[in-house]
Enzyme design. Structure first.
Site, PDB file in Angstrom:
ATOM      1  N   CYS B  89     106.156  70.821 106.231  1.00 45.32           N
ATOM      2  CA  CYS B  89     106.047  72.112 106.404  1.00 45.32           C
ATOM      3  C   CYS B  89     107.332  73.013 105.957  1.00 45.32           C
ATOM      4  O   CYS B  89     107.688  73.809 106.496  1.00 45.32           O
ATOM      5  CB  CYS B  89     105.413  72.672 107.657  1.00 45.32           C
ATOM      6  SG  CYS B  89     106.515  71.902 109.153  1.00 45.32           S
ATOM      7  N   GLY B  90     107.664  72.196 104.830  1.00 41.44           N
ATOM      8  CA  GLY B  90     109.016  73.073 104.224  1.00 41.44           C
ATOM      9  C   GLY B  90     110.193  73.116 105.132  1.00 41.44           C
ATOM     10  O   GLY B  90     110.516  71.909 105.858  1.00 41.44           O
TER      11      GLY B  90
END
Lengths: 137, 291
Positions: B89-90
């Site tokens: 998720c980055g």
């Protein structure tokens, strides 16, 4: 608003459980039940564990199990904010019974060891409340 | 021959990855909507509660309640850092971890003892790896935080605060600004700030309420619930942010994959053409030699 009905909202952090006009609200206050009819004076009361009854019509009632919260009465509106609420028809009796058994055991054990069983006591109360209300339908 | 086959295999593998990231992007997109709805659903509860609190504070001189009281000595700080259980998720978790570390550093310089708790497997792994002692670990918060989860966390915090085991409680979480924009913020949860309990000033404060059993009692029942609601909100925002961050990250990954496939296809075509040209020239060369 009319003087026969009062707008009622039952709100939990997770959802709005009920919203509509009712004839009477009976809520479990800390020092006994509180009944609210239309045109009630503004009030705030703390609610305990118990049964919330909404009288929708002469012969129609809605039963809701609630744990802890409060009720706010304005001129034409009753707002009931609770941490937990469930319609009688939604209650999972099997789970409630399991919870009752478990907490009873926990209390017995805690008593044997001389430990604090405050939390288990509350859970037991909640479970019993749900079992009782589920029988209302 | 060997070269074209190798390129083809790479294209295939990138295409597979692209399919996965696309799907994850779509799933995250759907989950954002759900978690946004959940935030919306909790809004009536929060606003109504604020209203009652605002009304109450005009009745009760609130300073007495242990949750409102500011401790004289500021020696111990409780920091709760909210991360996610899953990755991909980055910078979602990295942002939180970095923010938490800067807070820990700041508090250390102020000579305060720090008690750290982490929610989410990712944060737990990191801080354990770095050798931090974690006071509590919460991993059960999934895609749909329950009010019960918040209750459990809040109960612990309040107990410690009331027993003077901590003097300040901070929560670090990703604030959900929008689907595209999430930023890590720290939030002072205890002691409850007075202006907050007082709510918005413009609101009409009525003075003819009946309180059952008494204003003090109502306030005392309400404050813990207020803290629970705050914690619940941070959990929900964090979950919504997680899905937002994941969707952005997965979208970037999918776009990159598309670009790479484009480039590789071009290289593949060039290699194929070169091969054909070479074959033709070989045939021509061979025919020439036979003359």
């Amino acid at each position: 608003m009319s003087d026969k009905y009062v707008t009622c909202e039952v709100v939990t952090p997770e959802r709005v459980l009920y919203s509509g006009n009712v004839k009477m609200v009976v809520a479990p206050g800390l020092e006994g039940e509180v009944g609210i009819l239309p045109l009630h004076a503004p009030m705030v009361a703390v609610l305990g564990v118990g049964e919330l009854r909404l009288k929708l019509d002469e012969d129609k009632q809605e039963y809701i199990a609630i744990h802890k919260g409060y009720i706010q009465v304005l001129e034409d509106k009753v707002i009931i904010l609770v941490n937990f609420a469930e319609f009688a028809s939604e209650i999972d009796i099997k789970r409630a019974k399991e919870a009752k058994e478990r907490t009873t055991k926990e209390i017995a054990e805690a008593q044997k060891k001389g430990e604090d069983y405050y939390k288990a006591q509350i859970d037991l109360e909640k479970a019993e409340n749900r079992i009782r209300i589920s029988k209302r339908i | 021959m060997a070269r074209t086959r190798e390129i083809k295999r790479r294209i295939k593998s990138i295409d597979n990855t692209k399919q996965i990231t696309r799907t994850m992007e779509m799933v995250a997109g759907a989950k954002i909507r759900k978690s946004q709805e959940r935030i919306e659903n909790s809004r009536p509860y929060t606003t109504k509660m604020m209203e009652v609190l605002a009304n109450l504070s005009s009745y009760v001189k609130a300073g007495k309640h242990p949750l409102l009281e500011v401790h004289e000595k500021q020696e111990r700080v409780y920091v709760l850092s909210i991360t996610s259980n899953r990755g991909l998720c980055g910078a979602f978790n990295t942002n939180i971890i970095r923010k938490t570390e800067s807070i820990l550093e700041r508090e250390k310089q102020a000579d305060r003892e720090i008690l750290l708790s982490v929610a989410g497997q990712k944060g737990i792994n990191y801080f354990k790896y770095c050798g931090y002692e974690l006071l509590s670990e919460y991993t059960e918060i999934g895609d749909s935080p329950k009010f019960e989860d918040a209750r459990e966390i809040a109960a612990k915090i309040m107990e410690m605060y009331i027993n003077h085991e901590v003097d300040k409680v901070l929560i670090v979480f990703n604030h959900f600004k929008s689907v595209m924009d999430q930023r890590p913020i720290e939030y002072n949860i205890l002691p409850i700030e007075k202006d907050m309990a007082e709510g918005e000033k413009e609101r009409v404060i009525r003075d003819d309420y009946i309180f059952e059993p008494s204003p003090e009692k109502v306030l005392y029942e309400l404050l813990p619930t207020y803290v629970e609601t705050l914690v619940y909100r941070t959990l929900m925002e964090s979950v919504a942010s997680e899905h937002g961050a994941r969707r952005t990250a997965m979208k970037a990954a999918s776009d990159n994959a598309v670009e790479m496939i484009g480039q590789l296809t071009m290289t593949f075509n060039r290699a194929r053409q070169a091969q054909i040209t070479q074959e033709i020239s070989e045939i021509v060369g061979g025919a020439e030699a036979l003359k």
